[in-house]
Enzyme design. Sequence first.
Site, PDB file in Angstrom:
ATOM      1  N   ARG A 265       0.799  -1.232   0.000  1.00  0.00           N
ATOM      2  CA  ARG A 265       0.000   0.000   0.000  1.00  0.00           C
ATOM      3  C   ARG A 265       0.826   1.274   0.000  1.00  0.00           C
ATOM      4  NH1 ARG A 265      -4.709  -0.871   4.216  1.00  0.00           N
ATOM      5  NH2 ARG A 265      -2.822  -1.162   5.414  1.00  0.00           N
TER       6      ARG A 265
ATOM      7  N   LYS B 278       2.196 -19.819   5.042  1.00  0.00           N
ATOM      8  CA  LYS B 278       1.439 -20.292   6.188  1.00  0.00           C
ATOM      9  C   LYS B 278       1.028 -19.084   7.033  1.00  0.00           C
ATOM     10  CE  LYS B 278       3.279 -21.043  10.069  1.00  0.00           C
ATOM     11  NZ  LYS B 278       4.133 -20.750  11.206  1.00  0.00           N
TER      12      LYS B 278
ATOM     13  N   LYS C 247      14.241 -27.346   3.704  1.00  0.00           N
ATOM     14  CA  LYS C 247      15.507 -27.541   4.420  1.00  0.00           C
ATOM     15  C   LYS C 247      16.213 -28.779   3.867  1.00  0.00           C
ATOM     16  CE  LYS C 247      13.897 -25.441   8.760  1.00  0.00           C
ATOM     17  NZ  LYS C 247      14.676 -24.249   8.950  1.00  0.00           N
TER      18      LYS C 247
ATOM     19  N   GLU D 226      13.048 -24.087  20.310  1.00  0.00           N
ATOM     20  CA  GLU D 226      13.728 -22.819  20.020  1.00  0.00           C
ATOM     21  C   GLU D 226      14.031 -22.112  21.325  1.00  0.00           C
ATOM     22  OE1 GLU D 226      11.889 -20.853  16.231  1.00  0.00           O
ATOM     23  OE2 GLU D 226      10.297 -21.734  17.417  1.00  0.00           O
TER      24      GLU D 226
ATOM     25  N   ASP E 204       1.139 -23.029  15.160  1.00  0.00           N
ATOM     26  CA  ASP E 204       2.363 -22.409  14.652  1.00  0.00           C
ATOM     27  C   ASP E 204       3.398 -23.438  14.205  1.00  0.00           C
ATOM     28  OD1 ASP E 204       3.890 -19.973  14.216  1.00  0.00           O
ATOM     29  OD2 ASP E 204       5.180 -20.650  15.860  1.00  0.00           O
TER      30      ASP E 204
ATOM     31  N   HIS F 160       4.973 -27.779  10.300  1.00  0.00           N
ATOM     32  CA  HIS F 160       6.345 -28.283  10.285  1.00  0.00           C
ATOM     33  C   HIS F 160       6.493 -29.686  10.876  1.00  0.00           C
ATOM     34  CE1 HIS F 160       6.814 -24.202   9.231  1.00  0.00           C
ATOM     35  NE2 HIS F 160       6.972 -23.690  10.440  1.00  0.00           N
TER      36      HIS F 160
ATOM     37  N   LYS G 111       8.972 -22.696  22.732  1.00  0.00           N
ATOM     38  CA  LYS G 111       9.780 -21.468  22.656  1.00  0.00           C
ATOM     39  C   LYS G 111      10.335 -21.220  24.052  1.00  0.00           C
ATOM     40  CE  LYS G 111       7.974 -19.126  18.659  1.00  0.00           C
ATOM     41  NZ  LYS G 111       8.353 -20.162  17.716  1.00  0.00           N
TER      42      LYS G 111
HETATM   43  C1  BG6 Z   1       7.736 -20.412  11.708  1.00  0.00           C
HETATM   44  C2  BG6 Z   1       7.019 -20.155  12.998  1.00  0.00           C
HETATM   45  O1  BG6 Z   1       6.901 -21.050  10.793  1.00  0.00           O
HETATM   46  O2  BG6 Z   1       8.875 -21.239  11.965  1.00  0.00           O
HETATM   47  C3  BG6 Z   1       7.954 -19.507  14.017  1.00  0.00           C
HETATM   48  O3  BG6 Z   1       5.928 -19.277  12.752  1.00  0.00           O
HETATM   49  C4  BG6 Z   1       9.198 -20.342  14.184  1.00  0.00           C
HETATM   50  O4  BG6 Z   1       7.304 -19.349  15.253  1.00  0.00           O
HETATM   51  C5  BG6 Z   1       9.824 -20.660  12.828  1.00  0.00           C
HETATM   52  O5  BG6 Z   1      10.103 -19.596  14.977  1.00  0.00           O
HETATM   53  C6  BG6 Z   1      10.980 -21.630  12.966  1.00  0.00           C
HETATM   54  O6  BG6 Z   1      11.637 -21.740  11.743  1.00  0.00           O
HETATM   55  P1  BG6 Z   1      13.163 -22.167  11.665  1.00  0.00           P
HETATM   56  O7  BG6 Z   1      13.447 -22.314  10.213  1.00  0.00           O
HETATM   57  O8  BG6 Z   1      13.959 -21.062  12.320  1.00  0.00           O
HETATM   58  O9  BG6 Z   1      13.278 -23.441  12.424  1.00  0.00           O
END
Ligand code: BG6
Length: 488
Positions: A42, A154, A188, A222, A241, A246, A336
Amino acid sequence: MHTIVIFGASGDLTGRKLIPALYNLFLKKRLPLPLNIVGFARTAMESGAWRDKLRESAGKFASGVFTEENWKAFAPMIHYHSGDINDAGSFKALGQNLDRLEAAGSEGKSAGESHRLYYLATAPEFYAKAAAQLGAAGLAEEQADRTRRIVIEKPFGRDSDSAAALNDAIHSVFNESQMYRIDHYLGKETVNNILVLRFANAIFEPVWNRNYIDGIQITANEDILVGRRAPYYENAGVLRDMFQNHLLQILTFVAMEPPARFRAKEIRDEKVKILQSIRAMPSEEAAVNSVRGQYRSYRDEEGAAKDSQTATYGAVRLFIDNWRWKDVPVYLRSGKGMSCRTTQIVINFRQPPHSMFGGSAGGAVNRLLLQLQPAEGIQLHFMTKIPDSDMMLRMSELNFNFKNSFRGEMPDSYERLLLDALNGDASLFARNDEVEAAWRIIDPIQKAWDSGNVQPVEFYETGSTGPAQAARWIESFGQSWFDLCPSV
Ligand code: BG6
């Protein structure tokens, strides 16, 4: 002539991931040329101003060598088109702009060919609208030498009903064959290597089943916190998430039958079969088969509710009801604010049927550990005699590490995925039935967590291994977590 149009051009993803990935691909001479990269957002801005912004982020985030000279060669491909997703006129103008850029860029080369990739990097509430506007402006129709593909980030829906509704909305404009639903984990290298390990070697497949495997653990932990993503995260939580996409995608690679060919249809057919074989879990059982937690300072994040029940940690126990996996528990977990960042798969093998070595061999199991990131590698754990001892045994390991065996950096997953989408290879993108099947697995667990009939989220300290009950929970099933902070 190829064109990538990025909707949501001023967003984080564009600057941190998409442009650096395209810049790296340019350096590696892998981009189909001529190519235009058109940002749509925008904010009113000239192309030059957008290039200056992107120059900064490419300098910061691109893994390839960043030099002024390289950037000067790459930057002319970048253009900006200011427009509003809610405004039909913006799409008409976009169409005209794209025609003009294609005519100017082709200069007789591959005249008439026009391949466009629309990348939806916007907030998810704009996906259906953007697709509808592209359709209404006549920008979605394909012909032999004119491909029109759409990449969708996503989250794809927030449960199975909304995912199905989104599929319907986009299908009214684009065919399934034009759609590329991104899960960046599938780009990956180490995730792709799961298939190579299993199907390009003869020694693993004979033991890759319920006769030899006692349990599977897939972890994506993480150390980072939710931070400024809290407004998004409050509505998502760890299941939406990390699990729906994943973790379940990794599981399909670990568990699927060998596809007859390495082609999009065959690979995705096998993945869907696994998702459909996962034992349905009514919400009452979901409480028993899952654990959740929240890192203690989460409610202080800006945008998080003071009494938030959003889980930042989750662990789930699943079963795949097919001949290969019947009754082998699969544990998925993600959190997390954990002690370290690690994405890993642990395959626990059964104990030897009989041990003649007595005490020191007791309870030890062979284990195959696939470290997907950050210390990319594979370790096989096996028993060894301790030299100069009286038949004392100890676990040892065979260790393979990508860094020691191959030169160069691991490419970012967006490089692979952008290139595949440009080349029309959908193998590493999720199909409509796959996404909906994955939601059907997550929905009852999420519903149980949201219902209020379960215990409130348990707090855990940041930098820990998660809530205390997670360890007790898995032990109640006779297993224990394999916790490892990789040394990078
Ligand atoms: C994303 C999530 O899809 O993947 C995040 O929304 C997450 O919350 C991330 O941190 C992790 O990705 P990667 O590649 O760093 O493992």
